[in-house]
Design an enzyme around this catalytic site. Structure first.
Site, PDB file in Angstrom:
ATOM      1  N   SER A 234       0.824  -1.202   0.000  1.00  0.00           N
ATOM      2  CA  SER A 234       0.000   0.000   0.000  1.00  0.00           C
ATOM      3  C   SER A 234       0.866   1.263   0.000  1.00  0.00           C
ATOM      4  CB  SER A 234      -0.904  -0.003   1.223  1.00  0.00           C
ATOM      5  OG  SER A 234      -1.617   1.204   1.282  1.00  0.00           O
TER       6      SER A 234
ATOM      7  N   ILE B  86       4.004  11.073   3.893  1.00  0.00           N
ATOM      8  CA  ILE B  86       3.001  11.502   2.912  1.00  0.00           C
ATOM      9  C   ILE B  86       1.760  12.069   3.595  1.00  0.00           C
ATOM     10  CG2 ILE B  86       1.622  10.771   0.902  1.00  0.00           C
ATOM     11  CD1 ILE B  86       4.714  10.498   0.544  1.00  0.00           C
TER      12      ILE B  86
ATOM     13  N   ASN C 221      -5.506  -0.330   7.390  1.00  0.00           N
ATOM     14  CA  ASN C 221      -4.262   0.324   7.794  1.00  0.00           C
ATOM     15  C   ASN C 221      -4.478   0.999   9.138  1.00  0.00           C
ATOM     16  OD1 ASN C 221      -1.908   1.680   8.113  1.00  0.00           O
ATOM     17  ND2 ASN C 221      -2.026   2.850   6.201  1.00  0.00           N
TER      18      ASN C 221
ATOM     19  N   CYS D  63      -0.397   3.575  10.195  1.00  0.00           N
ATOM     20  CA  CYS D  63       0.322   4.668   9.528  1.00  0.00           C
ATOM     21  C   CYS D  63       1.023   5.512  10.597  1.00  0.00           C
ATOM     22  CB  CYS D  63      -0.636   5.541   8.718  1.00  0.00           C
ATOM     23  SG  CYS D  63       0.217   7.000   8.056  1.00  0.00           S
TER      24      CYS D  63
ATOM     25  N   LYS E  50      -3.219  -4.426   9.075  1.00  0.00           N
ATOM     26  CA  LYS E  50      -1.804  -4.087   8.844  1.00  0.00           C
ATOM     27  C   LYS E  50      -1.189  -3.558  10.138  1.00  0.00           C
ATOM     28  CE  LYS E  50       1.390  -1.944   5.639  1.00  0.00           C
ATOM     29  NZ  LYS E  50       1.538  -1.264   4.362  1.00  0.00           N
TER      30      LYS E  50
ATOM     31  N   ILE F 118       5.185  -5.796   7.806  1.00  0.00           N
ATOM     32  CA  ILE F 118       4.986  -4.714   8.757  1.00  0.00           C
ATOM     33  C   ILE F 118       4.803  -3.390   8.009  1.00  0.00           C
ATOM     34  CG2 ILE F 118       6.307  -5.710  10.653  1.00  0.00           C
ATOM     35  CD1 ILE F 118       8.771  -4.167   9.667  1.00  0.00           C
ATOM     36  N   ASN F 119       4.169  -2.441   8.654  1.00  0.00           N
ATOM     37  CA  ASN F 119       4.191  -1.076   8.129  1.00  0.00           C
ATOM     38  C   ASN F 119       5.577  -0.496   8.427  1.00  0.00           C
ATOM     39  OD1 ASN F 119       3.436   1.485   7.147  1.00  0.00           O
ATOM     40  ND2 ASN F 119       1.342   1.200   7.882  1.00  0.00           N
ATOM     41  N   THR F 120       5.797   0.735   8.002  1.00  0.00           N
ATOM     42  CA  THR F 120       7.102   1.368   8.215  1.00  0.00           C
ATOM     43  C   THR F 120       7.342   1.617   9.704  1.00  0.00           C
ATOM     44  OG1 THR F 120       6.029   3.500   7.916  1.00  0.00           O
ATOM     45  CG2 THR F 120       7.070   2.519   5.977  1.00  0.00           C
TER      46      THR F 120
ATOM     47  N   GLY G  36       8.348  -5.660   3.874  1.00  0.00           N
ATOM     48  CA  GLY G  36       9.423  -4.939   4.538  1.00  0.00           C
ATOM     49  C   GLY G  36      10.748  -5.186   3.842  1.00  0.00           C
TER      50      GLY G  36
HETATM   51  C1  SIN Z   1       1.470   7.966   4.560  1.00  0.00           C
HETATM   52  O1  SIN Z   1       0.587   8.208   3.712  1.00  0.00           O
HETATM   53  O2  SIN Z   1       1.908   8.844   5.287  1.00  0.00           O
HETATM   54  C2  SIN Z   1       2.027   6.581   4.707  1.00  0.00           C
HETATM   55  C3  SIN Z   1       0.970   5.609   5.022  1.00  0.00           C
HETATM   56  C4  SIN Z   1       1.432   4.467   5.865  1.00  0.00           C
HETATM   57  O3  SIN Z   1       2.632   4.300   6.105  1.00  0.00           O
HETATM   58  O4  SIN Z   1       0.600   3.700   6.337  1.00  0.00           O
END
Ligand code: SIN
Length: 317
Positions: A28, A78, A134, A137, A174, A200-202, A253
């Site tokens: 995503s 973002i 999600n 984030c 997520k 994983i997410n960031t 990841g």
């Molecule tokens: C973002 O749009 O800031 C990133 C979204 C995410 O990492 O879930």
């Protein structure tokens, strides 16, 4: 061990009962709704296209700069820019259906009520095979909105989404690696109705420009992705697979090669998402599928499913 021909390796896989021709999905946020990527790769050939997270209303996101390179990785901030659910349903989903992509819709919200409202809106919508929720984030104004950092809050969101969607639409939660006990969060969302997990997410990170002596990102902090976080993803997938062996896992990841994908699958991932790699190699899904076939062939493995979780079977050949 007999070496096979890569062409004889079967990459088909199943995630929460959804059959996919191969395990490689977009992550995503790394390919929007697939249109740009389609110039390089036929997105219908991917396991699935996972969309950028869609919220209830259109959103412009955070100020710029929003991205920064880091050693073996990338920071993004973002801020969930997107067209809103109506824009997505009007412009993006019809295109995805027309090109024959299997679509996983990622949704995000600032409250349980927003997630529930998004899921309710999807009740009569066809052409979405799974919804990825999600809840992780890192780029939100308030860390209290990172639902995945709290097992109770995470479960509240997943329970609300599950209650609103048609039963056949699978729900992936997520998760964030920025927690002390990822297994506790995984258990909680599964108990609330998640059919599978994306991990994983960031990871929350930050960079400072030593010339300007200011944060590089306008949003100050951002999500770290890329090869730098792959060992963290492997660890999270491994721990959750050990604790919840029946729960489908989509691993994500820092995967940039077939060998990296194999590593996450050995840890317990049933399928794989590709994120940061797409920014410098949009052809990566095709290349990595070929590499994965070759990696399995040299190990004499004819079916992808046979390696999922293999690292847990210590002492078993
Ligand atoms: C973002 O749009 O800031 C990133 C979204 C995410 O990492 O879930």
């Amino acid at each position: 061990m007999t070496t096979l021909h890569p062409g004889d390796v079967d990459l088909r896989c199943s995630v929460a009962g959804v059959e996919l021709p191969n395990p490689l999905m977009t992550a995503s946020g790394c390919a929007a709704a697939g249109r740009e990527l389609h110039q390089f790769v036929d997105v219908s050939s991917l396991g699935a296209v996972v969309t950028k997270s869609v919220m209830e209303a259109p959103r412009s996101g955070r100020g710029t700069p929003r991205m920064a390179e880091t050693p073996s990785g990338m920071l993004n901030s973002i801020g969930l820019q997107g067209p809103g659910i109506e824009g997505f349903l009007e412009h993006d989903l019809p295109w995805l259906r027309a090109v024959g992509a299997r679509t996983v819709l990622s949704i995000a919200g600032v409250s349980v009520a927003e997630y529930a409202q998004l899921a309710r809106r999807l009740r009569r919508v066809l052409g979405i095979v799974m919804v990825e929720v999600n809840i992780s984030c890192p780029n939100v104004e308030d860390r209290g909105q990172v639902f995945a950092c709290d097992p109770g809050a995470a479960a509240a969101v997943i329970g609300a989404v599950r209650a609103e969607l048609r039963p056949e639409v699978r729900v992936l939660a997520k998760l964030s690696p920025d927690v002390t006990d990822v297994v506790a969060v995984a258990r909680s969302v599964v108990a609330a109705g998640a059919d599978g997990l994306t991990m994983i997410n960031t990871m929350l990170g930050m960079a400072i420009d030593t010339d300007t002596m200011r944060p590089v990102l306008a949003g100050t902090t951002g999500g770290l992705s890329g090869p730098a976080i792959r060992p963290v993803a492997v660890r999270c997938v491994y721990q959750v697979r050990a604790a919840l062996p029946q729960v489908p896992i989509v691993g994500v990841g820092g995967v940039r090669s077939g060998r990296d994908a194999l590593e996450l699958m050995l840890a317990g991932a049933d399928a794989i998402q590709l994120g940061t790699v797409l920014f410098h190699d949009p052809n990566a899904p095709v290349r990595i599928a070929d590499e994965l076939r070759a990696e399995l062939a040299t190990r004499g493995v004819s079916k992808l499913a046979d390696v999922v979780g293999h690292a847990h079977r210590l002492g078993v050949t």
